[in-house]
Design a protein around this motif. Structure first.
Motif, PDB file in Angstrom:
ATOM      1  N   LEU A   1       0.828  -1.217   0.000  1.00  0.00           N
ATOM      2  CA  LEU A   1       0.000   0.000   0.000  1.00  0.00           C
ATOM      3  C   LEU A   1       0.858   1.262   0.000  1.00  0.00           C
ATOM      4  O   LEU A   1       0.623   2.183  -0.788  1.00  0.00           O
ATOM      5  N   GLU A   2       1.852   1.299   0.867  1.00  0.00           N
ATOM      6  CA  GLU A   2       2.690   2.499   0.960  1.00  0.00           C
ATOM      7  C   GLU A   2       3.432   2.757  -0.342  1.00  0.00           C
ATOM      8  O   GLU A   2       3.513   3.893  -0.817  1.00  0.00           O
ATOM      9  N   LYS A   3       3.969   1.692  -0.952  1.00  0.00           N
ATOM     10  CA  LYS A   3       4.691   1.860  -2.217  1.00  0.00           C
ATOM     11  C   LYS A   3       3.771   2.372  -3.318  1.00  0.00           C
ATOM     12  O   LYS A   3       4.147   3.234  -4.115  1.00  0.00           O
ATOM     13  N   GLU A   4       2.543   1.841  -3.358  1.00  0.00           N
ATOM     14  CA  GLU A   4       1.600   2.282  -4.385  1.00  0.00           C
ATOM     15  C   GLU A   4       1.230   3.751  -4.209  1.00  0.00           C
ATOM     16  O   GLU A   4       1.178   4.516  -5.179  1.00  0.00           O
ATOM     17  N   LEU A   5       0.972   4.144  -2.960  1.00  0.00           N
ATOM     18  CA  LEU A   5       0.607   5.536  -2.699  1.00  0.00           C
ATOM     19  C   LEU A   5       1.742   6.480  -3.091  1.00  0.00           C
ATOM     20  O   LEU A   5       1.528   7.502  -3.751  1.00  0.00           O
ATOM     21  N   LYS A   6       2.941   6.132  -2.707  1.00  0.00           N
ATOM     22  CA  LYS A   6       4.077   7.020  -2.990  1.00  0.00           C
ATOM     23  C   LYS A   6       4.441   7.060  -4.468  1.00  0.00           C
ATOM     24  O   LYS A   6       5.047   8.007  -4.943  1.00  0.00           O
ATOM     25  N   SER A   7       4.061   6.004  -5.203  1.00  0.00           N
ATOM     26  CA  SER A   7       4.361   5.994  -6.641  1.00  0.00           C
ATOM     27  C   SER A   7       3.340   6.784  -7.456  1.00  0.00           C
ATOM     28  O   SER A   7       3.631   7.227  -8.560  1.00  0.00           O
ATOM     29  N   LYS A   8       2.144   6.993  -6.879  1.00  0.00           N
ATOM     30  CA  LYS A   8       1.076   7.626  -7.653  1.00  0.00           C
ATOM     31  C   LYS A   8       0.715   9.040  -7.194  1.00  0.00           C
ATOM     32  O   LYS A   8      -0.039   9.737  -7.871  1.00  0.00           O
ATOM     33  N   LEU A   9       1.233   9.446  -6.040  1.00  0.00           N
ATOM     34  CA  LEU A   9       0.862  10.759  -5.502  1.00  0.00           C
ATOM     35  C   LEU A   9       1.923  11.808  -5.779  1.00  0.00           C
ATOM     36  O   LEU A   9       3.126  11.515  -5.809  1.00  0.00           O
ATOM     37  N   LYS A  10       1.478  13.038  -5.952  1.00  0.00           N
ATOM     38  CA  LYS A  10       2.405  14.148  -6.174  1.00  0.00           C
ATOM     39  C   LYS A  10       3.108  14.537  -4.881  1.00  0.00           C
ATOM     40  O   LYS A  10       4.307  14.806  -4.876  1.00  0.00           O
ATOM     41  N   GLY A  11       2.330  14.579  -3.807  1.00  0.00           N
ATOM     42  CA  GLY A  11       2.905  15.019  -2.533  1.00  0.00           C
ATOM     43  C   GLY A  11       3.447  13.885  -1.709  1.00  0.00           C
ATOM     44  O   GLY A  11       3.058  13.683  -0.558  1.00  0.00           O
ATOM     45  N   LYS A  12       4.352  13.098  -2.275  1.00  0.00           N
ATOM     46  CA  LYS A  12       4.849  11.903  -1.575  1.00  0.00           C
ATOM     47  C   LYS A  12       5.990  12.199  -0.606  1.00  0.00           C
ATOM     48  O   LYS A  12       6.328  11.373   0.234  1.00  0.00           O
ATOM     49  N   GLU A  13       6.594  13.403  -0.712  1.00  0.00           N
ATOM     50  CA  GLU A  13       7.760  13.706   0.118  1.00  0.00           C
ATOM     51  C   GLU A  13       7.418  13.715   1.604  1.00  0.00           C
ATOM     52  O   GLU A  13       8.135  13.165   2.433  1.00  0.00           O
ATOM     53  N   LYS A  14       6.303  14.341   1.949  1.00  0.00           N
ATOM     54  CA  LYS A  14       5.923  14.461   3.353  1.00  0.00           C
ATOM     55  C   LYS A  14       4.931  13.385   3.790  1.00  0.00           C
ATOM     56  O   LYS A  14       4.563  13.310   4.959  1.00  0.00           O
ATOM     57  N   LEU A  15       4.530  12.541   2.879  1.00  0.00           N
ATOM     58  CA  LEU A  15       3.490  11.556   3.160  1.00  0.00           C
ATOM     59  C   LEU A  15       3.916  10.613   4.289  1.00  0.00           C
ATOM     60  O   LEU A  15       4.993  10.044   4.263  1.00  0.00           O
ATOM     61  N   LEU A  16       3.053  10.480   5.281  1.00  0.00           N
ATOM     62  CA  LEU A  16       3.317   9.592   6.415  1.00  0.00           C
ATOM     63  C   LEU A  16       2.145   8.631   6.562  1.00  0.00           C
ATOM     64  O   LEU A  16       1.005   9.054   6.755  1.00  0.00           O
ATOM     65  N   ILE A  17       2.430   7.330   6.462  1.00  0.00           N
ATOM     66  CA  ILE A  17       1.373   6.311   6.508  1.00  0.00           C
ATOM     67  C   ILE A  17       1.572   5.436   7.742  1.00  0.00           C
ATOM     68  O   ILE A  17       2.652   4.884   7.955  1.00  0.00           O
ATOM     69  N   GLN A  18       0.524   5.320   8.533  1.00  0.00           N
ATOM     70  CA  GLN A  18       0.586   4.526   9.758  1.00  0.00           C
ATOM     71  C   GLN A  18      -0.517   3.481   9.754  1.00  0.00           C
ATOM     72  O   GLN A  18      -1.700   3.804   9.593  1.00  0.00           O
ATOM     73  N   CYS A  19      -0.128   2.207   9.923  1.00  0.00           N
ATOM     74  CA  CYS A  19      -1.097   1.106   9.980  1.00  0.00           C
ATOM     75  C   CYS A  19      -1.061   0.484  11.373  1.00  0.00           C
ATOM     76  O   CYS A  19       0.004   0.113  11.862  1.00  0.00           O
ATOM     77  N   VAL A  20      -2.218   0.376  11.997  1.00  0.00           N
ATOM     78  CA  VAL A  20      -2.325  -0.209  13.333  1.00  0.00           C
ATOM     79  C   VAL A  20      -3.459  -1.230  13.326  1.00  0.00           C
ATOM     80  O   VAL A  20      -4.558  -0.937  12.828  1.00  0.00           O
ATOM     81  N   PHE A  21      -3.195  -2.415  13.888  1.00  0.00           N
ATOM     82  CA  PHE A  21      -4.268  -3.408  13.971  1.00  0.00           C
ATOM     83  C   PHE A  21      -5.413  -2.844  14.791  1.00  0.00           C
ATOM     84  O   PHE A  21      -5.218  -2.299  15.879  1.00  0.00           O
ATOM     85  N   ASP A  22      -6.650  -3.010  14.269  1.00  0.00           N
ATOM     86  CA  ASP A  22      -7.805  -2.413  14.937  1.00  0.00           C
ATOM     87  C   ASP A  22      -8.846  -3.433  15.379  1.00  0.00           C
ATOM     88  O   ASP A  22      -9.368  -3.357  16.478  1.00  0.00           O
ATOM     89  N   GLN A  23      -9.164  -4.408  14.529  1.00  0.00           N
ATOM     90  CA  GLN A  23     -10.295  -5.284  14.841  1.00  0.00           C
ATOM     91  C   GLN A  23     -10.258  -6.557  13.999  1.00  0.00           C
ATOM     92  O   GLN A  23      -9.530  -6.645  13.020  1.00  0.00           O
TER      93      GLN A  23
END
Length: 377
Positions: A312-334
């Protein structure tokens, strides 16, 4: 395994003679990071598990560079941990001991989510055999009292004496309940530990695809036991109890539960919002909120199935313009129930169960409760 250790990978050395070195390296890895989970399953696979894909990559790098430098290690593709559960109460299932001198009747019913959370959050423990150990026995007593308060169907069938065990590992979100009448009391005390042993193994590796169980209550509703102790030993009662609980689980319409991440996508550009939503929806995610941070950046919150999160993170950073500051956090929820019929050969759940069974070396065919059920003949 810890409930939030939902990303797993299997390891083995290329040279089997180096297996002890690998095990020692894994032990050192665990010491360096207690959040990593390591186990050897019943199939002999060496499994390490973490909460996220990124953390797993860091663990593997740490293992190969620091603790197993001179060992060539083969790794599987990362896979996701699932949980087995049920959706309804089943009819009683008969289990005969191998000598056919003893009969045990089991039924399974689902626990409601509130009870499950209570068990998971309070780390339920078994009562000790030491009657002087007041601390442990009082904890169990309080937990059982709370369970009785929350139980939806009846407050009369649960008490500190009827609850025999929590599982797996004596503290998991499944319970074993004795509902036999008092006329079987003397013999029941003799076989109690054997039934609990079978319950612990069953709740650790369910009947569908040997994944841990969650939210299942097993009731031992009746027994007919041989009067001679030699005919109702561990070698007779444990395998029968194991079969009876497996049959009742499958008869109660078994389901799988998949892990879900709570994902924060922080400091993404407003102009990237639609692309992000498209990517999340494609991965079967649900957008919860899109919060404006300032005139330029957004914080997007969403739920994404763990199995859909790989890359997911690689896909987002490859397709978004503002990838420099992009911070992605995944936490188990349910844990979320996959609401399909596992016996329907065209369902995705059926295919998923077959894939898991194949990976573990089991027969691919999804088992039926009849495979474990005994009859009186």
């Amino acid at each position: 395994m810890k409930n939030n250790s939902v990303i797993q990978i299997a390891l083995e050395p290329e040279n089997i003679s180096e297996l002890p070195k690998l095990i020692n390296g894994l032990k050192e890895l665990i010491k360096s990071d207690p959040l990593i989970d390591f186990t050897i399953n019943s199939y002999g696979q060496y499994i390490i598990a973490t909460e996220t894909e990124l953390r797993l990559e860091i663990c593997l790098q740490n293992l190969t560079q620091n603790f197993c430098k001179n060992i060539k290690i083969k790794t599987s593709k990362p896979f996701v941990k699932y949980m087995e559960t049920i959706s309804e109460k089943c009819e009683a299932c008969l289990a005969l001991t191998p000598n056919r001198h003893n009969k045990l009747y089991f039924e399974a019913e689902p626990l409601n989510e509130e009870i499950i959370k209570l068990i998971e959050n309070n780390n339920f423990i078994e009562p000790t055999n030491d009657l002087n150990d007041k601390k442990d026995n009082n904890i169990l007593k309080e937990n059982c009292k709370r369970l009785m308060e929350l139980h939806l169907e009846s407050n009369n069938d649960l008490n500190k004496n009827s609850i025999w065990s929590f599982g797996p590992k004596e503290k998991g979100p499944n319970i074993l309940v004795n509902m036999c009448n008092k006329s079987n009391g003397d013999y029941l005390n003799e076989i109690k530990d054997y039934v609990i042993s079978a319950f612990q193994q069953t709740s650790l590796e369910g009947a569908l695809c040997s994944e841990e169980m969650r939210g299942i209550r097993f009731n031992l509703i009746n027994v007919q036991l041989h009067s001679d102790t030699i005919h109702r030993g561990a070698g007779k009662i444990i395998p029968a109890s194991y079969k009876g609980m497996k049959a009742s689980q499958l008869r109660a319409k078994s389901k799988l539960m998949e892990p879900i991440y709570f994902v924060k996508i922080n400091e993404c550009l407003k102009e990237d919002e639609e692309i992000i939503k498209e990517i999340i929806m494609k991965r079967k995610g649900i957008i919860i909120e899109s919060e404006k941070l300032n005139e330029i950046y957004l914080l997007i919150k969403c739920f994404v199935p763990v199995v859909e999160s790989f890359g997911l993170e690689k896909e987002l950073k490859s397709k978004l313009k503002g990838k420099e500051k992009l911070l992605i956090q995944c936490v188990f929820d349910q844990w979320k129930v996959i609401d399909e019929d596992v016996m329907d050969k065209n369902s995705k759940l059926n295919k998923l169960v077959k894939e898991i069974r194949k990976r573990k070396g089991d027969k691919e065919e999804v088992p039926n409760y009849i495979d474990f059920l005994d009859n009186n003949k």
